[in-house]
Design a protein around this motif. Structure first.
Motif, PDB file in Angstrom:
ATOM      1  N   LEU A  95       0.818  -1.199   0.000  1.00 37.41           N
ATOM      2  CA  LEU A  95       0.000   0.000   0.000  1.00 37.41           C
ATOM      3  C   LEU A  95       0.861   1.262   0.000  1.00 37.41           C
ATOM      4  O   LEU A  95       0.556   2.235  -0.690  1.00 37.41           O
ATOM      5  CB  LEU A  95      -0.927   0.003   1.228  1.00 37.41           C
ATOM      6  N   GLN A  96       1.960   1.230   0.739  1.00 36.88           N
ATOM      7  CA  GLN A  96       2.866   2.376   0.787  1.00 36.88           C
ATOM      8  C   GLN A  96       3.493   2.642  -0.581  1.00 36.88           C
ATOM      9  O   GLN A  96       3.572   3.788  -1.036  1.00 36.88           O
ATOM     10  CB  GLN A  96       3.960   2.127   1.825  1.00 36.88           C
ATOM     11  N   THR A 145       0.891   3.990  -2.983  1.00 35.85           N
ATOM     12  CA  THR A 145       0.614   5.403  -2.704  1.00 35.85           C
ATOM     13  C   THR A 145       1.658   6.302  -3.341  1.00 35.85           C
ATOM     14  O   THR A 145       1.337   7.302  -3.982  1.00 35.85           O
ATOM     15  CB  THR A 145       0.573   5.644  -1.187  1.00 35.85           C
ATOM     16  N   SER A 146       2.937   5.932  -3.175  1.00 37.41           N
ATOM     17  CA  SER A 146       4.031   6.711  -3.765  1.00 37.41           C
ATOM     18  C   SER A 146       3.940   6.719  -5.285  1.00 37.41           C
ATOM     19  O   SER A 146       4.127   7.765  -5.926  1.00 37.41           O
ATOM     20  CB  SER A 146       5.373   6.133  -3.317  1.00 37.41           C
ATOM     21  N   TYR A 147       3.634   5.566  -5.853  1.00 39.60           N
ATOM     22  CA  TYR A 147       3.493   5.432  -7.315  1.00 39.60           C
ATOM     23  C   TYR A 147       2.388   6.354  -7.837  1.00 39.60           C
ATOM     24  O   TYR A 147       2.567   7.057  -8.838  1.00 39.60           O
ATOM     25  CB  TYR A 147       3.194   3.970  -7.635  1.00 39.60           C
ATOM     26  N   CYS A 148       1.249   6.373  -7.165  1.00 35.39           N
ATOM     27  CA  CYS A 148       0.123   7.216  -7.588  1.00 35.39           C
ATOM     28  C   CYS A 148       0.451   8.696  -7.446  1.00 35.39           C
ATOM     29  O   CYS A 148       0.051   9.513  -8.283  1.00 35.39           O
ATOM     30  CB  CYS A 148      -1.121   6.869  -6.767  1.00 35.39           C
ATOM     31  N   GLU A 149       1.188   9.049  -6.398  1.00 39.97           N
ATOM     32  CA  GLU A 149       1.561  10.453  -6.202  1.00 39.97           C
ATOM     33  C   GLU A 149       2.485  10.929  -7.315  1.00 39.97           C
ATOM     34  O   GLU A 149       2.328  12.036  -7.838  1.00 39.97           O
ATOM     35  CB  GLU A 149       2.250  10.615  -4.848  1.00 39.97           C
ATOM     36  N   HIS A 150       3.446  10.090  -7.699  1.00 36.82           N
ATOM     37  CA  HIS A 150       4.388  10.483  -8.740  1.00 36.82           C
ATOM     38  C   HIS A 150       3.716  10.618 -10.103  1.00 36.82           C
ATOM     39  O   HIS A 150       4.158  11.408 -10.940  1.00 36.82           O
ATOM     40  CB  HIS A 150       5.534   9.464  -8.830  1.00 36.82           C
ATOM     41  N   LEU A 151       2.648   9.858 -10.316  1.00 35.70           N
ATOM     42  CA  LEU A 151       1.923   9.940 -11.586  1.00 35.70           C
ATOM     43  C   LEU A 151       0.719  10.876 -11.484  1.00 35.70           C
ATOM     44  O   LEU A 151      -0.089  10.959 -12.414  1.00 35.70           O
ATOM     45  CB  LEU A 151       1.468   8.540 -12.017  1.00 35.70           C
ATOM     46  N   GLU A 152       0.606  11.548 -10.324  1.00 38.97           N
ATOM     47  CA  GLU A 152      -0.470  12.515 -10.081  1.00 38.97           C
ATOM     48  C   GLU A 152      -1.844  11.894 -10.262  1.00 38.97           C
ATOM     49  O   GLU A 152      -2.748  12.497 -10.854  1.00 38.97           O
ATOM     50  CB  GLU A 152      -0.301  13.738 -10.996  1.00 38.97           C
ATOM     51  N   LYS A 153      -1.986  10.698  -9.734  1.00 39.75           N
ATOM     52  CA  LYS A 153      -3.295  10.033  -9.733  1.00 39.75           C
ATOM     53  C   LYS A 153      -4.030  10.417  -8.457  1.00 39.75           C
ATOM     54  O   LYS A 153      -3.482  10.333  -7.359  1.00 39.75           O
ATOM     55  CB  LYS A 153      -3.127   8.510  -9.802  1.00 39.75           C
ATOM     56  N   ARG A 154      -5.275  10.807  -8.585  1.00 35.59           N
ATOM     57  CA  ARG A 154      -6.041  11.256  -7.423  1.00 35.59           C
ATOM     58  C   ARG A 154      -6.508  10.095  -6.556  1.00 35.59           C
ATOM     59  O   ARG A 154      -6.690  10.243  -5.360  1.00 35.59           O
ATOM     60  CB  ARG A 154      -7.254  12.068  -7.888  1.00 35.59           C
ATOM     61  N   ARG A 155      -6.710   8.940  -7.181  1.00 29.41           N
ATOM     62  CA  ARG A 155      -7.216   7.788  -6.426  1.00 29.41           C
ATOM     63  C   ARG A 155      -6.240   6.624  -6.536  1.00 29.41           C
ATOM     64  O   ARG A 155      -5.606   6.423  -7.568  1.00 29.41           O
ATOM     65  CB  ARG A 155      -8.590   7.357  -6.962  1.00 29.41           C
ATOM     66  N   ARG A 156      -6.134   5.844  -5.459  1.00 27.43           N
ATOM     67  CA  ARG A 156      -5.273   4.667  -5.454  1.00 27.43           C
ATOM     68  C   ARG A 156      -6.089   3.462  -5.920  1.00 27.43           C
ATOM     69  O   ARG A 156      -6.598   2.691  -5.104  1.00 27.43           O
ATOM     70  CB  ARG A 156      -4.710   4.414  -4.064  1.00 27.43           C
ATOM     71  N   HIS A 157      -6.258   3.335  -7.218  1.00 34.97           N
ATOM     72  CA  HIS A 157      -6.971   2.182  -7.745  1.00 34.97           C
ATOM     73  C   HIS A 157      -6.209   0.905  -7.395  1.00 34.97           C
ATOM     74  O   HIS A 157      -4.992   0.898  -7.282  1.00 34.97           O
ATOM     75  CB  HIS A 157      -7.114   2.292  -9.271  1.00 34.97           C
ATOM     76  N   PHE A 158      -6.929  -0.183  -7.213  1.00 32.80           N
ATOM     77  CA  PHE A 158      -6.354  -1.501  -6.942  1.00 32.80           C
ATOM     78  C   PHE A 158      -5.699  -1.600  -5.560  1.00 32.80           C
ATOM     79  O   PHE A 158      -4.938  -2.524  -5.296  1.00 32.80           O
ATOM     80  CB  PHE A 158      -5.312  -1.888  -8.013  1.00 32.80           C
TER      81      PHE A 158
END
Length: 325
Positions: free
Chosen positions: A298-299, A302-315
């Protein structure tokens, strides 16, 4: 709606990605087609041969692959460092192994004088090619398009051969990489196409076993380099012997369709990664069902989504499958 590939790739988080392509027509990519009565096993050789060619061109390593009857899997590692260290001439020489380029790039590679007004255009072209040579989309394009054309020609037909775009997922940690590699390597056994890894034709595990019998590692696959250490060469930071033993043990359990138990001697990687055996078996048999996007804790997700500027943590719910339990 499919997302652009650039919104799914974050080399800052991981260089490893699992890609899968599936055929769209009823006719098989490879193997026996019960509808036509034809056999397409030779096409598996096409894919493996082309993979080897592309490894020599792109700054992308293949960690695992499996060519199945109607789809193919590859686990890729993007090697940005190598691409950035290529000289301008080396970039063009690599690109010209697949494409002709243009008159200007051919002129530069031959050592001929480039006019001052063409220098800026040449530099832009080189930068574009350098980027493409470490781009998964270009790698898969150069793999899938020639196979599609060759298969269509053989079948005397036109139209799509592959089922739209290839699917890709980021492998965010070493557990995800190892589990995905084993999942790919064990594909033929789960499909009952082979009884053991060494009989799994056109797979990375078969190449690794054949090379290991000679005390070597395949030159066209990302090597296992042992435990992580300073100034280590590029590769997978695990013991090759531990991995082969673990995959072999896992394959026996899958083949016999029993719960079974993994031998202590071949469970070193599971102990190091703190993965219970039942979790490992679930990951290596159901990886494709469990994960439809990036794979990691999960951590890391979260970092992956932040770097790609994704608003939601899908999956995010899938992360539970990577916990130690």
């Amino acid at each position: 709606m499919p997302r652009p590939r650039r919104t799914q790739i974050s080399v800052e988080d991981t260089p490893f990605y699992h890609c899968c392509s599936r055929v769209v027509r009823r006719a098989f990519l490879c193997g026996d087609d019960k509808f036509s009565g034809r056999n397409y096993d030779h096409r598996r050789g096409w894919v493996e041969s082309l993979l080897c060619e592309l490894i020599d061109v792109f700054s992308i390593d293949v960690a695992a692959f499996a060519v199945m009857s109607n789809h193919l899997h590859v686990v890729l590692r993007i090697d940005i460092e190598t691409a950035n260290h290529w000289t301008d001439r080396e970039v063009l020489e690599q690109w010209h192994k697949l494409f002709k380029g243009d008159e200007l790039t051919q002129k530069f590679v031959k050592g001929e004088l480039v006019e001052a007004h063409d220098v800026l255009r040449l530099k832009h072209t080189i930068a574009t090619y350098r980027s493409r040579l470490c781009d998964i989309s270009w790698f898969m394009r150069c793999l899938n398009e020639p196979i599609a054309r060759q298969a269509n020609q053989e079948d005397n037909c036109t139209g799509r051969f592959w089922e739209g775009r290839f699917k890709s997922q980021a492998l965010l940690d070493e557990v995800a990489v190892l589990a995905c590699m084993a999942y790919v390597d064990l594909n033929p056994i789960r499909a009952k196409m082979a009884d053991n890894p060494e009989q799994s034709d056109h797979t990375s595990i078969q190449l690794r076993i054949k090379a290991a019998l000679k005390g070597e590692q395949p030159k066209n696959l990302l090597p296992f380099i042992g435990n992580e250490r300073k100034n280590q060469p590029k590769g997978i930071a695990f013991s090759l012997q531990d991995y082969l033993e673990l995959v072999d043990d896992t394959g026996r359990i899958i083949r016999d369709d029993k719960r079974g138990a993994i031998n202590v001697s071949s469970a070193k990687l599971l102990t190091r990664l703190n993965i219970p055996q039942d979790h490992w078996l679930k990951l290596t048999t159901e990886f494709g069902k469990l994960f439809h996007g990036p794979v990691g804790t999960l951590q890391e997700l979260t970092s992956y989504c932040e770097h790609l500027e994704k608003r939601r943590r899908h999956f995010a719910s899938c992360c539970q499958h990577l916990k130690a339990g």
